[in-house]
Design an enzyme around this catalytic site. Sequence first.
Site, PDB file in Angstrom:
ATOM      1  N   LYS A  22      -1.358   2.752   9.100  1.00 35.92           N
ATOM      2  CA  LYS A  22      -0.174   3.625   9.102  1.00 35.92           C
ATOM      3  C   LYS A  22      -0.290   4.718   8.039  1.00 35.92           C
ATOM      4  O   LYS A  22      -0.056   5.890   8.309  1.00 35.92           O
ATOM      5  CB  LYS A  22       1.071   2.777   8.821  1.00 35.92           C
ATOM      6  CG  LYS A  22       2.309   3.587   8.521  1.00 35.92           C
ATOM      7  CD  LYS A  22       3.526   2.719   8.303  1.00 35.92           C
ATOM      8  CE  LYS A  22       3.827   2.415   6.853  1.00 35.92           C
ATOM      9  NZ  LYS A  22       4.367   3.551   6.082  1.00 35.92           N
ATOM     10  N   ASN A  23      -0.633   4.317   6.815  1.00 36.49           N
ATOM     11  CA  ASN A  23      -0.607   5.297   5.727  1.00 36.49           C
ATOM     12  C   ASN A  23      -1.739   6.312   5.828  1.00 36.49           C
ATOM     13  O   ASN A  23      -1.728   7.324   5.147  1.00 36.49           O
ATOM     14  CB  ASN A  23      -0.642   4.591   4.364  1.00 36.49           C
ATOM     15  CG  ASN A  23       0.657   3.852   4.112  1.00 36.49           C
ATOM     16  OD1 ASN A  23       1.710   4.258   4.601  1.00 36.49           O
ATOM     17  ND2 ASN A  23       0.590   2.743   3.393  1.00 36.49           N
ATOM     18  N   CYS A 118      14.788   6.701  -2.429  1.00 39.30           N
ATOM     19  CA  CYS A 118      14.312   5.776  -1.427  1.00 39.30           C
ATOM     20  C   CYS A 118      14.589   4.395  -1.962  1.00 39.30           C
ATOM     21  O   CYS A 118      14.710   4.203  -3.174  1.00 39.30           O
ATOM     22  CB  CYS A 118      12.824   6.006  -1.227  1.00 39.30           C
ATOM     23  SG  CYS A 118      11.939   4.631  -0.562  1.00 39.30           S
ATOM     24  N   ARG A 123      10.747   7.957  -6.613  1.00 40.03           N
ATOM     25  CA  ARG A 123       9.674   8.610  -5.876  1.00 40.03           C
ATOM     26  C   ARG A 123       9.735  10.134  -6.004  1.00 40.03           C
ATOM     27  O   ARG A 123       9.964  10.859  -5.033  1.00 40.03           O
ATOM     28  CB  ARG A 123       9.677   8.168  -4.417  1.00 40.03           C
ATOM     29  CG  ARG A 123       9.623   6.663  -4.270  1.00 40.03           C
ATOM     30  CD  ARG A 123       9.445   6.221  -2.845  1.00 40.03           C
ATOM     31  NE  ARG A 123       8.087   5.849  -2.543  1.00 40.03           N
ATOM     32  CZ  ARG A 123       7.679   5.339  -1.388  1.00 40.03           C
ATOM     33  NH1 ARG A 123       8.506   5.150  -0.422  1.00 40.03           N
ATOM     34  NH2 ARG A 123       6.431   5.025  -1.194  1.00 40.03           N
ATOM     35  N   ASP A 308       1.881  -2.277  -2.036  1.00 37.54           N
ATOM     36  CA  ASP A 308       2.335  -2.620  -0.682  1.00 37.54           C
ATOM     37  C   ASP A 308       2.022  -4.064  -0.285  1.00 37.54           C
ATOM     38  O   ASP A 308       2.366  -4.488   0.811  1.00 37.54           O
ATOM     39  CB  ASP A 308       1.699  -1.660   0.340  1.00 37.54           C
ATOM     40  CG  ASP A 308       2.422  -0.317   0.387  1.00 37.54           C
ATOM     41  OD1 ASP A 308       3.515  -0.199  -0.182  1.00 37.54           O
ATOM     42  OD2 ASP A 308       1.870   0.618   1.013  1.00 37.54           O
ATOM     43  N   ARG A 400       8.632  -0.021  11.521  1.00 40.21           N
ATOM     44  CA  ARG A 400       8.064   1.190  10.929  1.00 40.21           C
ATOM     45  C   ARG A 400       6.587   0.975  10.640  1.00 40.21           C
ATOM     46  O   ARG A 400       5.814   1.946  10.655  1.00 40.21           O
ATOM     47  CB  ARG A 400       8.769   1.515   9.604  1.00 40.21           C
ATOM     48  CG  ARG A 400      10.145   2.100   9.743  1.00 40.21           C
ATOM     49  CD  ARG A 400      10.604   2.603   8.397  1.00 40.21           C
ATOM     50  NE  ARG A 400       9.494   3.269   7.733  1.00 40.21           N
ATOM     51  CZ  ARG A 400       9.249   3.218   6.421  1.00 40.21           C
ATOM     52  NH1 ARG A 400      10.061   2.565   5.622  1.00 40.21           N
ATOM     53  NH2 ARG A 400       8.218   3.842   5.901  1.00 40.21           N
TER      54      ARG A 400
END
Length: 422
Positions: A22-23, A118, A123, A308, A400
């Site tokens: 994803k990233n 967030c 961030r 993460d 997501r």
Amino acid sequence: MDSILVRGNGALNGQIPIAGAKNTVLKLMCAALLTDEPLTLTNVPRLADIRTLSDVLESLGCEIAQLANGRVLALNATQLTSHKADYDLVRKLRASFNVLGPMLARAGEAIVSMPGGCAIGARAVDMHLDALERLGATIELKDGYVHASAPKGLKGAEIPLRFASVGATENAMTAATLAKGTTVIKNAAREPDTKALADCLIAMGAQIEGAGTETITIQGVDSLHGATQAVIPDRIEMGTFMIAPMIAGGSVELLGGRLDLIPSFAEKMQEAGAIIEETKLGLRVTKPDGPIKPVNVTTEPFPGFPTDLQAQFMAMMCFADGVSVLEETIFENRFMHAPELLRMGAHVEVHGGTATVTGVDKMNGAQVMATDLRASVSLILAGLRAEGETQVNRVYHLDRGYERIEEKLSAVGANIERVKGS
Ligand code: UD1
């Protein structure tokens, strides 16, 4: 709203395919804005974040076609029809702030909403803006938007980052591909996603050296062209599914898994007792007999332990034979899974950026909810061994970043299902 039901069901055995990262894919999609030729991405994961970023890119005039059942994305930004990325779109996904560098470099102008706060911390974007100013852009902040302009084009510069920010390195690197002269990014992020973005830009004709190290040198070129690029495996999905058999027991082979993408995490998993073997198809993780060993971790930029994977590691430490200390250094508010794990019977104490976890023999299913993607998945992982039923609400966070998680886990023996909400 959908929820996920998990019932502790014993050991997991079998194979789980690892999706594209994803990233990585989100940053590659932004790179499509740098050229008027098509950029084709393969091994694309099917995730809600991709739809969200597609909306942002389409609002700027980029055409996007999904092929091969969503596994391939063809992006074509022949003409940028707008230079403004709206708040309503950008606020949903921080990665969409990475349209700024490419749009500015290609069009000489970009207006992008500030991503805003967030759930996992402030961030900030100061390093992104400083980098673009060093490249010669004029930056103004007005009404919650960044107005960046460089009507005569960007100029190569030295960009020292005070912290190895992934997003700032990537915004600077993409912008510098079309700047005049040489750009040197110092203290650059070394994440595999950043290296993969550089590889994609190189395939598009950019001149970049040193990606994956602390110093990235970019020699600007006049234009970039189309390319086809495969997305690397998702190291965070991989790490998540490495933890699953450690919690539930059993042995799972991760198809496409690669140890070089998660060096520190793999070491910590081995300290906890995991048996990790490289196989012809990827990696195999086996839980040995006996308890999980307690292990301390500190999150750090790559090649350190990834932020993460901190929540998932905490879920595993909840069942360890002793006390472990988890320190979060990247984001200031990233222990929101802790109170939910407590509801399932865990012993976790949080003080600032440090969580102390005392392992317990048994946890119980409960109704839980999480406010970010990785926190949600940690609750599913804990639910794999909790007695009774765990209901994880607010599943949109999971969607997501995890493709068909309930299908992947039930294929290896987990008792997990999605319950459709109203
Ligand atoms: C972060 C992770 C990345 C992960 C991504 C998605 C790190 C170093 N980065 O990237 O691996 O893939 O989330 O979950 O682990 N910051 C500033 N000013 C800036 C930019 C950042 O102060 O201009 C701060 C942030 O507030 C944060 C830290 O730096 O505390 C990490 O930033 P950064 O790497 O930029 O975050 P992401 O790009 O979101």
